[in-house]
Design a protein around this motif. Structure first.
Motif, PDB file in Angstrom:
ATOM      1  N   SER A 110     -11.401 -22.801  45.843  1.00 38.09           N
ATOM      2  CA  SER A 110     -11.487 -22.141  44.546  1.00 38.09           C
ATOM      3  C   SER A 110     -10.821 -22.977  43.463  1.00 38.09           C
ATOM      4  O   SER A 110      -9.828 -23.660  43.702  1.00 38.09           O
ATOM      5  CB  SER A 110     -10.829 -20.758  44.612  1.00 38.09           C
ATOM      6  N   SER A 111     -11.408 -22.934  42.262  1.00 37.02           N
ATOM      7  CA  SER A 111     -10.888 -23.614  41.087  1.00 37.02           C
ATOM      8  C   SER A 111     -10.816 -25.133  41.332  1.00 37.02           C
ATOM      9  O   SER A 111     -11.826 -25.740  41.660  1.00 37.02           O
ATOM     10  CB  SER A 111      -9.535 -23.025  40.694  1.00 37.02           C
ATOM     11  N   ALA A 151     -17.998 -22.865  46.844  1.00 28.39           N
ATOM     12  CA  ALA A 151     -17.140 -23.263  45.721  1.00 28.39           C
ATOM     13  C   ALA A 151     -16.979 -22.075  44.782  1.00 28.39           C
ATOM     14  O   ALA A 151     -17.939 -21.648  44.124  1.00 28.39           O
ATOM     15  CB  ALA A 151     -17.737 -24.450  44.980  1.00 28.39           C
ATOM     16  N   LEU A 152     -15.778 -21.524  44.725  1.00 27.62           N
ATOM     17  CA  LEU A 152     -15.467 -20.404  43.861  1.00 27.62           C
ATOM     18  C   LEU A 152     -14.899 -20.937  42.552  1.00 27.62           C
ATOM     19  O   LEU A 152     -13.888 -21.638  42.549  1.00 27.62           O
ATOM     20  CB  LEU A 152     -14.459 -19.473  44.534  1.00 27.62           C
ATOM     21  N   VAL A 210     -19.749 -19.446  42.965  1.00 26.62           N
ATOM     22  CA  VAL A 210     -19.424 -18.186  42.303  1.00 26.62           C
ATOM     23  C   VAL A 210     -18.777 -18.493  40.959  1.00 26.62           C
ATOM     24  O   VAL A 210     -17.877 -19.337  40.873  1.00 26.62           O
ATOM     25  CB  VAL A 210     -18.480 -17.327  43.164  1.00 26.62           C
ATOM     26  N   GLN A 211     -19.232 -17.798  39.906  1.00 28.09           N
ATOM     27  CA  GLN A 211     -18.670 -17.970  38.563  1.00 28.09           C
ATOM     28  C   GLN A 211     -18.290 -16.611  37.962  1.00 28.09           C
ATOM     29  O   GLN A 211     -19.150 -15.753  37.779  1.00 28.09           O
ATOM     30  CB  GLN A 211     -19.692 -18.651  37.640  1.00 28.09           C
ATOM     31  N   PRO A 212     -17.001 -16.367  37.673  1.00 25.97           N
ATOM     32  CA  PRO A 212     -16.624 -15.142  36.970  1.00 25.97           C
ATOM     33  C   PRO A 212     -17.088 -15.196  35.511  1.00 25.97           C
ATOM     34  O   PRO A 212     -17.063 -16.249  34.873  1.00 25.97           O
ATOM     35  CB  PRO A 212     -15.100 -15.125  37.061  1.00 25.97           C
ATOM     36  N   ALA A 248      -9.846 -16.915  39.053  1.00 25.04           N
ATOM     37  CA  ALA A 248      -8.947 -16.763  40.205  1.00 25.04           C
ATOM     38  C   ALA A 248      -8.644 -15.311  40.552  1.00 25.04           C
ATOM     39  O   ALA A 248      -7.639 -15.033  41.199  1.00 25.04           O
ATOM     40  CB  ALA A 248      -7.646 -17.539  39.983  1.00 25.04           C
ATOM     41  N   PHE A 249      -9.516 -14.393  40.171  1.00 23.92           N
ATOM     42  CA  PHE A 249      -9.247 -12.981  40.459  1.00 23.92           C
ATOM     43  C   PHE A 249      -9.112 -12.706  41.948  1.00 23.92           C
ATOM     44  O   PHE A 249      -8.419 -11.769  42.356  1.00 23.92           O
ATOM     45  CB  PHE A 249     -10.352 -12.093  39.865  1.00 23.92           C
TER      46      PHE A 249
END
Length: 274
Positions: A110-111, A151-152, A210-212, A248-249
């Protein structure tokens, strides 16, 4: 919920430092494993940071190996991705004892960890990713390629994010980029989009991104450009957009984290059956 045994394993020693991985072993293992990579702008956090997602995936029966790796500013690119490749090799070398399929190991991050997993998965065995020797094994004796990559909210183009951070006045991100990459040229060389468009990749595993929707650290234009780069080489990725959520939730337990993990699992599970 399944019983999960957690323990730390030293998988490499380099530059006088031990590299540890946190192993999550479910009692009801499905015989598959995944390597987890934390975020933190290449300069912060450790193997414990993504514990929520690690435990959720372990509850699915996956053996999860969450890695420490060398970060900036003490170490610079490509130290982190070299260590991640070593972690994959170590995990694969222990596949029999861990009861996992060595041919179906996945990679998730992530990130900045999302950047690192993509950068590593696309070119797992290039020379700079064979510089961290794993313990109790001949260097290079195991393959660092993966069966899939997740990939988050990845910082897929470090130079673009550096310029974005300068523009919006995020000095902590500016310092982190400078601490790990050192120069704009190195940031450009580390861009996942550059690796794809220049066709320097050696592997193109199935990919999930994944994209917030309210991510203040990873702008939407960067992820759109990443998706376009993959399409440009004929690689269609699975993509999940999650409106209204911040960067990063998923480091915290929540219904949204559960939804994110369910999306990850929906991507992974069919790949394990092939």
């Amino acid at each position: 919920m399944t019983n999960i045994k957690e323990r730390d394993i030293r998988f490499a020693t380099t530059h006088g430092a031990d590299l540890l991985g946190r192993l999550y072993e479910p009692q009801d293992s499905i015989g598959h494993g995944i390597v987890m990579v934390h975020g933190g702008a290449w300069t912060a956090n450790d193997r414990h940071t993504p514990s929520v997602m690690s435990r959720l995936l372990a509850n699915r029966g996956l053996v999860v190996f969450s890695l420490d790796f060398r970060c900036g500013p003490a170490f610079q690119h490509p130290s982190a991705s070299a260590d991640i490749a070593a972690g994959i090799r170590y995990f694969r070398s222990r596949a029999d004892s861990l009861g996992i399929n060595a041919d179906k190991i996945g990679l998730i991050g992530s990130s900045s960890g999302g950047h690192l997993v993509l950068f590593t998965a696309l070119q797992p065995n290039i020379p700079m990713h064979q510089t961290t020797p794993i313990l109790d094994s001949e260097q290079g004796s195991a393959d660092a390629s993966v069966a899939y990559v997740v990939a988050l909210w990845p910082v897929s183009n470090p130079l673009a994010r550096f310029e974005y951070a300068l523009e919006i006045g995020r000095q902590e991100l500016v310092r982190a980029h400078q601490g790990y990459f050192g120069s704009r040229e190195t940031m450009h060389q580390a861009s996942v989009q550059r690796v794809i468009r220049s066709r320097e990749f050696t592997h193109l595993p199935p990919t999930f991104i994944v994209q917030p929707g309210e991510d203040a650290n990873v702008p939407q234009f960067m992820t759109n450009d990443l998706l376009a780069a993959f399409r440009g080489v004929g690689h269609e990725v699975d993509y999940l957009h999650m409106p209204g959520l911040p960067h990063a939730f998923a480091y915290e337990a929540s219904a949204d984290t559960d939804r994110c993990e369910a999306g990850v699992w929906d991507f992974i599970s069919p790949l394990l059956k092939n």
